[in-house]
Write a protein that holds these residues in place. Sequence first.
Motif, mmCIF file in Angstrom:
data_model
loop_
_atom_site.group_PDB
_atom_site.id
_atom_site.type_symbol
_atom_site.label_atom_id
_atom_site.label_comp_id
_atom_site.label_asym_id
_atom_site.label_seq_id
_atom_site.Cartn_x
_atom_site.Cartn_y
_atom_site.Cartn_z
ATOM 1 N N GLU A 1 0.773 -1.250 -0.141
ATOM 2 C CA GLU A 1 -0.216 0.040 0.034
ATOM 3 C C GLU A 1 0.834 1.255 -0.089
ATOM 4 N N ALA A 2 2.089 1.143 0.022
ATOM 5 C CA ALA A 2 2.980 2.249 0.388
ATOM 6 C C ALA A 2 3.689 2.402 -1.082
ATOM 7 N N LEU A 3 3.477 1.688 -2.102
ATOM 8 C CA LEU A 3 3.997 1.819 -3.499
ATOM 9 C C LEU A 3 3.280 2.652 -4.412
ATOM 10 N N SER A 4 3.791 3.211 -5.400
ATOM 11 C CA SER A 4 3.146 3.978 -6.225
ATOM 12 C C SER A 4 2.320 2.972 -7.230
ATOM 13 N N GLY A 5 1.365 3.739 -7.835
ATOM 14 C CA GLY A 5 0.555 2.823 -8.639
ATOM 15 C C GLY A 5 1.239 1.910 -9.837
ATOM 16 N N GLY A 6 2.270 2.178 -10.201
ATOM 17 C CA GLY A 6 3.039 1.478 -11.159
ATOM 18 C C GLY A 6 3.598 0.485 -10.515
ATOM 19 N N GLN A 7 4.262 0.533 -9.385
ATOM 20 C CA GLN A 7 5.023 -0.233 -8.722
ATOM 21 C C GLN A 7 4.180 -1.447 -8.287
ATOM 22 N N ARG A 8 2.955 -1.225 -7.713
ATOM 23 C CA ARG A 8 2.160 -2.192 -7.375
ATOM 24 C C ARG A 8 1.572 -3.231 -8.548
ATOM 25 N N TYR B 1 -7.391 11.679 -8.813
ATOM 26 C CA TYR B 1 -6.365 10.982 -8.125
ATOM 27 C C TYR B 1 -6.152 9.458 -8.807
ATOM 28 N N GLN B 2 -4.962 9.152 -8.712
ATOM 29 C CA GLN B 2 -4.660 7.773 -9.278
ATOM 30 C C GLN B 2 -5.587 6.618 -8.822
ATOM 31 N N ASP B 3 -5.794 6.676 -7.582
ATOM 32 C CA ASP B 3 -6.376 5.624 -6.877
ATOM 33 C C ASP B 3 -8.110 6.052 -7.103
ATOM 34 N N ASP C 1 9.128 8.078 -14.721
ATOM 35 C CA ASP C 1 9.448 6.726 -14.316
ATOM 36 C C ASP C 1 8.251 6.291 -13.139
ATOM 37 N N ASN C 2 7.874 5.288 -13.177
ATOM 38 C CA ASN C 2 6.787 4.749 -12.134
ATOM 39 C C ASN C 2 7.964 5.002 -10.625
ATOM 40 N N GLY C 3 7.317 5.652 -9.537
ATOM 41 C CA GLY C 3 7.681 5.908 -8.571
ATOM 42 C C GLY C 3 8.946 7.050 -8.453
ATOM 43 N N ALA C 4 8.566 7.891 -9.734
ATOM 44 C CA ALA C 4 9.487 8.824 -9.646
ATOM 45 C C ALA C 4 8.839 10.117 -8.895
ATOM 46 N N GLY C 5 7.373 9.788 -8.178
ATOM 47 C CA GLY C 5 7.135 11.061 -7.375
ATOM 48 C C GLY C 5 6.054 11.928 -8.067
ATOM 49 N N LYS C 6 5.530 11.704 -9.219
ATOM 50 C CA LYS C 6 4.575 12.290 -9.711
ATOM 51 C C LYS C 6 3.351 12.498 -8.962
ATOM 52 N N SER C 7 2.699 11.292 -8.712
ATOM 53 C CA SER C 7 1.395 11.432 -7.824
ATOM 54 C C SER C 7 1.573 12.065 -6.509
ATOM 55 N N THR C 8 2.868 11.807 -5.692
ATOM 56 C CA THR C 8 3.062 12.564 -4.412
ATOM 57 C C THR C 8 3.154 13.957 -4.730
ATOM 58 N N LEU C 9 3.696 14.425 -5.885
ATOM 59 C CA LEU C 9 3.637 15.845 -6.306
ATOM 60 C C LEU C 9 2.267 16.241 -6.299
ATOM 61 N N SER D 1 0.768 11.511 -17.333
ATOM 62 C CA SER D 1 0.443 10.387 -18.208
ATOM 63 C C SER D 1 1.819 9.626 -18.571
ATOM 64 N N HIS D 2 1.814 8.271 -18.736
ATOM 65 C CA HIS D 2 2.688 7.508 -19.332
ATOM 66 C C HIS D 2 2.493 7.469 -20.982
ATOM 67 N N ASN D 3 1.663 8.016 -21.425
ATOM 68 C CA ASN D 3 1.429 7.761 -22.825
ATOM 69 C C ASN D 3 1.947 8.703 -23.588
HETATM 70 N N1 LIG Z 1 2.117 5.973 1.552
HETATM 71 C C1 LIG Z 1 3.368 5.946 1.294
HETATM 72 N N2 LIG Z 1 4.263 5.335 1.962
HETATM 73 C C2 LIG Z 1 5.689 5.081 1.746
HETATM 74 N N3 LIG Z 1 6.137 5.344 0.643
HETATM 75 C C3 LIG Z 1 5.237 5.772 -0.375
HETATM 76 C C4 LIG Z 1 4.107 6.159 -0.073
HETATM 77 N N4 LIG Z 1 3.373 6.618 -1.161
HETATM 78 C C5 LIG Z 1 4.448 6.666 -2.194
HETATM 79 N N5 LIG Z 1 5.450 6.149 -1.597
HETATM 80 C C6 LIG Z 1 6.736 6.051 -2.471
HETATM 81 O O1 LIG Z 1 7.276 7.267 -2.835
HETATM 82 C C7 LIG Z 1 7.634 7.112 -4.243
HETATM 83 C C8 LIG Z 1 6.782 8.122 -5.248
HETATM 84 O O2 LIG Z 1 5.516 7.557 -5.265
HETATM 85 P P1 LIG Z 1 4.531 8.245 -6.475
HETATM 86 O O3 LIG Z 1 3.183 7.483 -6.176
HETATM 87 O O4 LIG Z 1 4.416 9.660 -6.259
HETATM 88 O O5 LIG Z 1 5.017 7.763 -7.903
HETATM 89 P P2 LIG Z 1 4.786 7.852 -9.210
HETATM 90 O O6 LIG Z 1 5.633 8.786 -9.978
HETATM 91 O O7 LIG Z 1 3.202 8.560 -9.201
HETATM 92 O O8 LIG Z 1 4.566 6.724 -9.751
HETATM 93 P P3 LIG Z 1 3.518 5.742 -10.814
HETATM 94 O O9 LIG Z 1 3.753 6.200 -12.199
HETATM 95 O O10 LIG Z 1 4.036 4.384 -10.630
HETATM 96 O O11 LIG Z 1 2.118 6.346 -10.162
HETATM 97 C C9 LIG Z 1 7.685 5.652 -4.681
HETATM 98 O O12 LIG Z 1 8.698 4.867 -4.545
HETATM 99 C C10 LIG Z 1 6.703 5.029 -3.484
HETATM 100 O O13 LIG Z 1 7.184 3.782 -3.271
#
Ligand SMILES: Nc1ncnc2c1ncn2[C@@H]1O[C@H](COP(=O)(O)OP(=O)(O)OP(=O)(O)O)[C@@H](O)[C@H]1O
Lengths: 312, 272, 272, 328, 328
Positions: free
Chosen positions: B161-168, C99-101, C52-60, C219-221
Amino acid sequence: AVSFAFTGQASAEDVIVGLVTKTEVNPFFVKMRQAAEAQAKEKGAKLIARAGKFDGDNEGQVAAIEDLISAGAKGILLTPNNSSGMLNIIKKARDAGVLVIALDTATDPADAVDATFATDNFEAGVQQGAYARKALGDKTPIVAMLDGTPGGTVDTFRHDGYLKGFGIAEGDPAIAGAAITNGAQDKGQIGMENLLSKNGDINAVYTINEPAAAGAYAALKSFGKEADVMLTSIDGGCAGVRDVKDGKIAATVMQFPYKMAAMGVDAVVEYAATGKKPSGFVNTGSFLITDKPVDGIESKDTAWGLKNCWGD
Amino acid sequence: MKTPAPLQPIPSDSAGIVLEARNVVKRYGHMTALDGVDFELRAGEILAVVGDNGAGKSTLIKALTGAVHPDGGEILLDGEPVHFKGPLDARHRGIETVYQDLAVAPALDIASNLFLGRELRRPGIMGSVFRRLDKKRMRQEAERSMAELKFRLPSITNAVEALSGGQRQGVAVARAALFARKLVIMDEPTAALGVRETGQVLELIRAIRDRGLPVVLISHNMPNVFELADRIHIMRLGRRAAVVSPKTHSMGDVVAIMTGATRVEEARDPGV
Amino acid sequence: MKTPAPLQPIPSDSAGIVLEARNVVKRYGHMTALDGVDFELRAGEILAVVGDNGAGKSTLIKALTGAVHPDGGEILLDGEPVHFKGPLDARHRGIETVYQDLAVAPALDIASNLFLGRELRRPGIMGSVFRRLDKKRMRQEAERSMAELKFRLPSITNAVEALSGGQRQGVAVARAALFARKLVIMDEPTAALGVRETGQVLELIRAIRDRGLPVVLISHNMPNVFELADRIHIMRLGRRAAVVSPKTHSMGDVVAIMTGATRVEEARDPGV
Amino acid sequence: MSAVPVSPPEKTSGVMAKIIGVPSAGPLLVLLAFGLIFAITNPRFLATHNLSIILQQTVIIGTLAIGQTLVILTAGIDLAVGAICVLGTIIAGKLVTSGYDPALSMAFSVLVCTAAGFAAGGLISGLRLPPFIVTLGILGILTAALRLISAGGAFPVRDEFLGWTGNTLRLGGFIVTYGVLLMFVLYALVWYLLNETKWGRHVYAIGNSPEAARLVGIPVRRHLLSVYLLAGFIYGIGAWLALGRIPNADPNALQTANLDSITAVVIGGTSLFGGRGGLIGTLIGALIVGVLRNGLTLAGIDPLWQDLVTGILVIVAVALDQLSRRKG
Amino acid sequence: MSAVPVSPPEKTSGVMAKIIGVPSAGPLLVLLAFGLIFAITNPRFLATHNLSIILQQTVIIGTLAIGQTLVILTAGIDLAVGAICVLGTIIAGKLVTSGYDPALSMAFSVLVCTAAGFAAGGLISGLRLPPFIVTLGILGILTAALRLISAGGAFPVRDEFLGWTGNTLRLGGFIVTYGVLLMFVLYALVWYLLNETKWGRHVYAIGNSPEAARLVGIPVRRHLLSVYLLAGFIYGIGAWLALGRIPNADPNALQTANLDSITAVVIGGTSLFGGRGGLIGTLIGALIVGVLRNGLTLAGIDPLWQDLVTGILVIVAVALDQLSRRKG
Ligand SMILES: Nc1ncnc2c1ncn2[C@@H]1O[C@H](COP(=O)(O)OP(=O)(O)OP(=O)(O)O)[C@@H](O)[C@H]1O
Ligand SMILES: Nc1ncnc2c1ncn2[C@@H]1O[C@H](COP(=O)(O)OP(=O)(O)OP(=O)(O)O)[C@@H](O)[C@H]1O
Ligand SMILES: [Mg+2]
Ligand SMILES: [Mg+2]
């Protein structure tokens, strides 16, 4: 084994009296605790009280006694939920030099404790039953039993005593039905309502205690039957005696929790001071309270009852 | 429950049809999600399944793997009818699936999710008698699998649940790839993946095919589909509208069939 | 809580920067998801965010909308610093987010989800005094919105959990489009969508921009990104690696920056 | 824990949508089935007087279960329902006995109950503590406080106004108390709130997915607070109804009200995981329990056996409900 | 209901991962803090004799809470724990009193408890009924059955073997009963099962998401059945421990064991929504409750105030735990 029990000449302030009642739920025990507190204060002792959580909470009572031994109690007053469950811990306490007195309910065997200050609950039940039967006169009895908690020592004694006094046996067709009230007014009311719905001809009601009787009265009243039914009870709380005075309950059997508690505290204080232990069974007595006495059954009126009742 | 070693393909009649569905029907209340679908997956092929949203693709693959029970029709594995009572039965037959909603346990870590239902036990007596998990090996394997997909992962002990959507999604894909022995079904496995990770998964799909296992790939990404697929199964309104070959049909053709712009008679297997 | 009528854009200095982030940091335990990100969204533009996946887009974008609280840095709306305590604050300022989810309530129906937090009340005394919901109007609006996206829906009264993955995403996208008054942020809005539905959403995004609202599109597209975006913000390892214009850079360039194949000095706004 | 974990969503989800807002037919059928059986066993069961008794017996738990439903819909649980209600009876009783105006006393005591709900809600939403622990703690605190206030004993509350809800009126051959009517009014009002207003929609949304609710901008914490507050208010009204039924303020009353009210909610088809279910189910659930107890007594079943039969029938009730849903 | 609905996932999720398998430090710190306070209030608190008493007092609830933890981890709840345990004491007692071999009697009674767990699990997984209702029903059935079996009354059980778990032995100045040791052994074994085997992994997976568990091919129903079965077995062992502590078979005993064991589990940090938490927390949770009761008595606090203080401290305990997690 006595390493943790302080012996020797303790001054009165040091005396810790433990009191373990069945529950905090039943006003009877609440009043008993309050009386013990008052008496302890007067004698300069310190009372630590504990109670089980529900009727039948042996584990809670055992734990309470253990904690009181740890706390250094000189004597423990106990109203055992179920005496056979308490035997081990009572022995442990006595081995540790703690005076153990059973209040309200005797243990089985009775000599498991140093002394017993109690009412004879079976006898109290007999008093209730005998009065009810007599007062009914020549009506054919149809009885409802509002029991407390099935299996409880006191509950069983009172129930069986009532039947004996009434002159019928368990399973007699005169018994229209029974309900479990846990000695609570709301459940007494619900139980009575349902029994009346089932059989409108009920004319005698046994109740485990006065709250259950109050509930039964409310139900009888809503069925318009409060005048035709012989409602009796046990306890002798002031609220109950007032209900007798107001004619809601025909008669109740009074017990004396204050007396038991005060005697118990005195005995512990005395034991602390002199090392003298009380012994045996002291019946603190029970009296039938009614304003409508019947021939051949000893009773006191509500004026006496209000003077001697507990509570308030 | 004997778990065969991973990567040990279960052989199947190499020329024939591995998985087949005939006239499968699935209703949800008044809604008919599958309206008599036929389906064939051949040995060694990559079969793409495409269609509009709500066309019934996910329902179809759920019906194939026992995740839902069809209201009608039959399903055949290696030519013999099968009745999967649940996904476990399908898994026992060597079918691995990436479900669209991923089927991960959010609070468990990556390694646990990767090996969920397929946990490894310690070698020797610790494993056979004391049934002790081999956590270390599972962690290492998980690390390797995820590294292969080129994911930037915070830590392999992170809860999913702490992963990004793509990682999951990567975890779910890696899981299917790790354990498939008969065939693999992937429901939109690259939907949430980045450019690089998508490339990696496409390569993985090819590698699985090259291992001899046929793959069912559901995707909305036409370029990917045309890059990979040997045949394309087109769903429309709960039915199979057509099966075409990427060699004989263009992307435009496929989209036209999918959206109903081009009508086809009940699709016949082009036999590519 | 006054809800302004939908579709009434909140004006902003049309030449300037609408939403800005400076040096935003977000850590999850030992993991640094955002490592000092800068971000600018200009009036009237479509800004793509890729990585990339996990680059931090959604967190941003969560940090931008108050859904997570950054550990450092600041966020400015129309040039003035804002501290969103939660997504509600952002919504009050006219920011709508996909949101992504998805953020949908699974057991509620489509119309309820579309209007979640923005329910319509009956006109007249029933609404103002008795606060009665206008279920009929919400249902009709929902039907219209979803029809616009050309979804094949079983029924508008279906619970969202009974929808296909793409249909569910459609609900979230329709919601954001319906209520945005200032700007719209969409985190992979077409990931689960079919070809036709994707086209529809891309059109919707353009329409929103044409209404004068800037749009952030994750987007990844790449083809979609290059088709739509005025500028492309490239994330890499929790930082902004570059901001480029699709006119000056090719897809290959962008992917190279994203994956680290090409290094760029701390990206400066190309000021397209 | 009513959303059955093992069932694939396909089997329940379609119906779930219908349950929200629309009364669940399952519990109603079960209620009718039990009624039928008891009517056959003993014709007195259907006597208007007996039916009215069952309604009266349902008043307290039925009312408390309204608040419990709200709390459970948010995926919470309230173990302090009974204690808060008893608090209301004792405060109103004490005040009236001390000579204060009955209506004011009752209003004040409802206010105190509301405040107790507010306190629970504040701890749950403010400090993010589990509702189970917070309400358990409040249960302990109130249990002690009540005994301290009432000095351990129950006392009679003899007041026309406080007892008013126990007065009866005739409605076409049917005798009901004002308390029963008030309970129905409460059900209608809260039903309206839950199903026809934004507030109710948000209760469901929070119970469904607190995170989604937060992300769409629902002020989740404030909303939770309002839910517990309203629940407290309802328990306060429950105190008035309790005094109408039993004109007695007893610190030890209603000890099983927490379990009883949760039981009514769950039998009524609401999920303990939140977000799924409804208020009409709860009313039916409370009635099922009342009908069982009354019917078994009328059938002449020994009280020792009653617990046993009730246990079986409660399971049967929910099994039948479950079955009717799967078909539905 | 421990996964606090309003908290954004970012705040808890990182720590959640650590909690599984690794003992949660939060409850432990709370336990130590309470211990410290009581030790200061009354030096007798730290007497080895007193500490050993606290352990003994924790045996029954502590053991029952093991089964409760398993059930709650699957997102279930068990209201029949106490009743099943009492069933065990009564059957063993009856058999021994009737002259059967004590060891065989005990074994048979553990088997009956296991069967009761099996029945609960069967209804829950087979018919997909909510655990709350099934175990509530079983509670009612057993309550009645126990009174019927024991003819209403409690009876003493005086047997060397049945009472063996109450015998003491010295461990370096520390007196413990065999019962305490047995409890620790059970904790160790079930901990191993939960954390080191596939079976335990699947318990967490099912609690986390039953649908995901089903899709990855975990036989969810069979697994649920095994969980309730094991829980029943543990309650059976609990019966033996109960007889060692109180050589008495009482149909009215352990009425609050369901709430008490759930409390231990929740204080220990396990979520009532399933899938998150662990066994070590439960042990600490049970100890916290025991320490509170003992410490307050030693501090000479009036029993009326004890409930109040316990209520507050339980909330404080969980609040502290919550706090320590947020920082962690
Ligand atoms: N709730 C959380 N707890 C711990 N780590 C988190 C949490 N949410 C995200 N992360 C970590 O922060 C990093 C960035 O996540 P983020 O969701 O922003 O990526 P992303 O760029 O949106 O990726 P994707 O394209 O896969 O959606 C990832 O490595 C993820 O594992
Ligand atoms: N559990 C369910 N209950 C009711 N209807 C459902 C359920 N699951 C799916 N449906 C309906 O069945 C139809 C087919 O859904 P399915 O998920 O198979 O579509 P799909 O082709 O996979 O779409 P997508 O590309 O969006 O994933 C949809 O209209 C959907 O609403
Ligand atoms: Mg799909
Ligand atoms: Mg993302």
